[in-house]
Write an enzyme that holds these catalytic residues in place. Structure first.
Site, mmCIF file in Angstrom:
data_model
loop_
_atom_site.group_PDB
_atom_site.id
_atom_site.type_symbol
_atom_site.label_atom_id
_atom_site.label_comp_id
_atom_site.label_asym_id
_atom_site.label_seq_id
_atom_site.Cartn_x
_atom_site.Cartn_y
_atom_site.Cartn_z
ATOM 1 N N ASP A 53 0.857 -1.178 0.000
ATOM 2 C CA ASP A 53 0.000 0.000 0.000
ATOM 3 C C ASP A 53 0.895 1.229 0.000
ATOM 4 O OD1 ASP A 53 -2.150 1.996 0.805
ATOM 5 O OD2 ASP A 53 -3.281 0.127 0.948
ATOM 6 N N GLY A 280 -37.418 -2.180 5.392
ATOM 7 C CA GLY A 280 -36.857 -1.194 6.301
ATOM 8 C C GLY A 280 -36.194 -0.045 5.584
ATOM 9 N N CYS A 287 -20.488 -0.893 -1.062
ATOM 10 C CA CYS A 287 -20.535 -1.819 -2.198
ATOM 11 C C CYS A 287 -21.839 -1.752 -2.976
ATOM 12 C CB CYS A 287 -20.275 -3.244 -1.713
ATOM 13 S SG CYS A 287 -18.587 -3.541 -1.149
ATOM 14 N N ARG A 357 -20.114 4.470 5.182
ATOM 15 C CA ARG A 357 -20.198 4.929 3.805
ATOM 16 C C ARG A 357 -21.631 4.750 3.292
ATOM 17 N NH1 ARG A 357 -15.646 1.410 1.003
ATOM 18 N NH2 ARG A 357 -16.521 -0.083 2.510
#
Length: 462
Positions: A53, A280, A287, A357
């Site tokens: 990374d 709900g 994703c 997110r």
């Protein structure tokens, strides 16, 4: 120079237990949610793994066995593999390229800022960077979720950038991780999809996955486009199922029916099943929303307009659930939440994660805040990540603190601690005991018996 099938010596596909070759070495390019989990799992399966990374701070944390997000069991697995010497991390892509025979591409494919299309810059850069630094024949394995047709273009990039005399083959092996269950899903997957593999590449990947294959995990071999479509199609189907039951919830509300009982009855049909039939607040996370939008965009590009139209409806129904919960909160407070106290239980997009997110819970909390409500949020794991995203909301350190003095309480993430809480004890803390169950998990009778005014999506008002 065209990419040729790799020549790494390996066990034959029909004999994964043979010991005529050294175990393949693995690199994982990108150590986010997918990459960190995959690297730890590959090490746990017995292989030497190096994770690459560019984020030095993240690499330092991972090297100490610390994951910069919440995923049950991953910290422990990571620590175990680092201490065992099977897993290490580097910010030197040349080192990662030289240290492995198989390179897994696990970088993100976020939605572009200007359209629904997936942003493929990171995937393309990762593939090119690794291939340029190869010093021996290698297999490049895509795991990132990409639009169909991407892998073929990446193969062209491999051919353009591979060093002279080196053979590199690119194949696709999509991931199927569920947040909150990622470790189990990686070590014990429900299927393994191998796309575009030569016989030697398939043999090498069967060696890597020998343990789950021996446990009975089915292996699906296919072409590159099919492999690319499997993950996004699975996500699109699940999203469609969720939006379907949410649409039916609207019918239930209009007719006075109970969508939770209806979903139970539907779920007994083996052709349908009960999972993902909870009406709900709808889906969110990093994703499903971006993947169905990317598939919608790609389907339109390919002229598959019926698929694009279906996914557009799925997305609209899902987003409409957030507006419906806001409307229920306004209704509960007499038409306005201005200066009303709103207790919110849940910030993560689903339980067992700290991922906020595109969280429907935070979207609703923020919408009520913008309407003048005094919103206090509690989440067992996601309060810190939520605060960094929505710092203007109030945050509590317990469910009790979140509901104290509240005019209405919203259950927006179905954590077990909320579902199993004592409604009588919480009711005593509120200004007025009104609850909106936006996940369909609370026992309405139990909460009403404890003195709560109860509303749920697709459930009778009384």
């Amino acid at each position: 120079m065209t990419a040729q099938p790799l020549t790494v010596r390996t066990r034959p596909a029909e004999d994964p237990g043979a010991d005529d070759a050294a175990p393949p070495r693995v690199s994982v390019i990108g150590t986010g949610y997918l990459g960190a989990t995959h690297a730890a799992a590959m090490a746990a399966l017995g292989f030497a793994v190096v994770g690459f990374d560019t984020d030095e701070a993240k690499l330092r944390a991972l090297s100490l066995g610390k994951v910069p997000f919440y995923e049950p069991g991953l910290d422990e697995l990571l620590t175990e593999q680092v201490e065992a010497g099977r897993l290490r991390f580097t910010s030197d892509v040349a080192e990662a390229a030289a240290s492995a025979d198989i390179h897994f591409i696990c970088v993100g494919t976020p939605q572009m800022k200007t359209s629904h299309a997936a942003d493929l810059r990171y995937v393309e850069a990762a593939v090119v960077s690794v291939v340029r630094h190869l010093r021996s024949d290698a297999l490049v394995v895509g795991k990132s979720t990409v639009p169909v047709g991407t892998a073929e273009r990446l193969r062209a990039l491999v051919a353009e950038n591979v060093p002279p005399g080196i053979s590199a083959e690119l194949v696709w092996n999509p991931e199927f991780l569920r947040e909150g269950k990622a470790v189990t899903d990686t070590l014990h997957p429900d299927r393994i999809v191998l796309g575009g593999t030569s016989p030697r590449a398939e043999a090498l990947l069967r060696t890597l996955y020998a343990r789950p294959i021996a446990e009975g995990t089915p292996v699906v071999t296919c072409d590159l486009p099919t492999a690319e479509l499997v993950k996004v199609s699975a996500n699109a189907f699940l999203a469609t199922k969720i939006s379907f039951i949410n649409a039916i919830a609207g019918v239930c509300e209009a007719a006075g029916a109970d969508v939770t009982v209806l979903a139970d009855a539907l779920g007994h049909d083996p052709r349908i099943g009960r999972q993902f039939l909870d009406a709900g607040l709808g889906f969110g996370g990093g994703c499903l929303p971006k993947d169905i939008r990317a598939l919608m965009h790609r389907a339109g590009e390919l002229g598959a307009h019926r698929a694009a139209q279906l996914l557009q409806q799925v997305d609209e129904i899902n987003m409409g659930q957030r507006e419906r919960v806001v409307d229920l909160a306004l209704e509960a407070c007499g038409g306005s939440v201005l200066n009303r106290r709103v207790g919110v239980l849940g910030a993560a997009f689903k339980p067992d994660t700290d991922d906020v997110r595109d969280s429907p819970a935070l979207n609703v909390a923020a919408a009520l805040h913008l309407r003048g409500a005094q919103v206090t949020v509690f989440d067992p794991k996601a309060s810190d990540t939520a605060r960094s995203t929505f710092p203007t909301l109030g945050y509590a350190t317990s469910p009790e603190e979140a509901v104290e003095g509240a005019d209405v309480v919203l259950v927006l993430t179905e954590w077990a601690a909320f579902v199993e809480s004592d409604p009588a004890r919480l009711a005593a803390l509120t200004h007025r005991a009104r609850v909106i169950d936006a996940r369909g998990k609370l026992d309405a009778g139990r909460w009403r018996a404890a003195g709560w005014e109860f509303r749920g999506l697709g459930r009778p008002a009384a």
